[in-house]
Scaffold this motif. Structure first.
Motif, PDB file in Angstrom:
ATOM      1  N   ASN A  56       0.821  -1.201   0.000  1.00  8.47           N
ATOM      2  CA  ASN A  56       0.000   0.000   0.000  1.00  8.47           C
ATOM      3  C   ASN A  56       0.861   1.258   0.000  1.00  8.47           C
ATOM      4  N   ARG A  57       1.922   1.279   0.837  1.00  8.48           N
ATOM      5  CA  ARG A  57       2.804   2.434   0.860  1.00  8.48           C
ATOM      6  C   ARG A  57       3.571   2.546  -0.454  1.00  8.48           C
ATOM      7  N   PHE A  58       3.997   1.413  -1.005  1.00  6.09           N
ATOM      8  CA  PHE A  58       4.686   1.392  -2.300  1.00  6.09           C
ATOM      9  C   PHE A  58       3.792   2.029  -3.366  1.00  6.09           C
ATOM     10  N   ALA A  59       2.508   1.639  -3.404  1.00  6.51           N
ATOM     11  CA  ALA A  59       1.585   2.178  -4.403  1.00  6.51           C
ATOM     12  C   ALA A  59       1.400   3.678  -4.236  1.00  6.51           C
ATOM     13  N   GLN A  60       1.332   4.149  -2.979  1.00 13.31           N
ATOM     14  CA  GLN A  60       1.196   5.580  -2.725  1.00 13.31           C
ATOM     15  C   GLN A  60       2.426   6.342  -3.218  1.00 13.31           C
TER      16      GLN A  60
END
Length: 213
Positions: free
Chosen positions: A78-82
């Motif tokens: 999720n943080r990677f996608a953000q």
């Protein structure tokens, strides 16, 4: 990891912008000469962070630098996608391809300003290299790589905060202390290279404190 998983991996940014960085134009010296394209050993690779790096020990490397916490795969992705969607995060890693493990990392974060003609400042964060790889100049390599990347992306300067004992190291690769501002150090790009578009996701492939040696 299987081949099918590797094919499905995403890179945080387009790896092509790491190609042909001008290491000869950096104040840093390497003996023997190395670069992001040629990191000194055939089994070393410098590249953007990838989704599969959760399984390659990326968070374990960061835990040598500071507290990471119990981060799940879902949280990581999720943080990677953000970060990928923002286009402002350039987490760059060194991989030991023999063991398929992350052994070093540094992060360039872009700050968009109104000053300097709505220019962009880079910040250097989270620099770490596994201490078992000392003597290969990898700390210097990863820092110079992201510093040159900041210049390529059109930053007017790159800033960092460091501990007292690391000031000589950063001075040796071109950073200077900012008077009256604690241990903030900067490297300025008086004539930055032509800026690359901040949207680098298209076309991308589907700490211990750094060792000053």
């Amino acid at each position: 990891m299987g081949a099918s998983n590797i094919e499905q991996e995403l890179s945080l940014y387009n790896s092509s912008i790491l190609a042909n960085l001008n290491f000869a134009g950096s104040p840093a010296t390497f003996n023997p000469s190395i670069s992001a394209d040629n990191p000194g050993e055939p089994w070393l690779k410098v590249r953007p962070l990838q989704t599969g790096d959760f399984h390659r020990g990326f968070l374990q490397i960061l835990s040598q630098l500071t507290a990471v916490g119990n981060v799940s795969l879902a949280q990581f992705l999720n943080r990677f996608a953000q970060m990928r969607a923002s286009g402002d995060y350039f987490v760059t890693v060194i991989v030991d391809t023999r063991s398929d493990k992350i052994i070093g990392s540094a992060t360039l974060v872009l700050e968009h300003k109104f000053i300097h003609g709505c220019s962009v400042r880079g910040r250097l964060e989270d620099v770490v290299v596994d201490d078992t790889y000392r003597g290969k100049q990898l700390g210097k390599l990863i820092v110079v790589t992201v510093s040159l990347l900041a210049q390529r992306l059109g930053c007017y300067k790159m800033s960092l905060d460091c501990k007292d004992k690391l000031i000589p190291f950063y001075k040796s690769i071109g950073y200077v202390l900012e008077p009256g501002n604690s241990n903030t150090m900067n490297i300025r790009y008086e004539q930055p290279s032509a800026a690359v578009s901040a949207n680098h996701t298209s076309g991308s492939e589907p700490t211990l404190p750094i060792d000053p040696s």
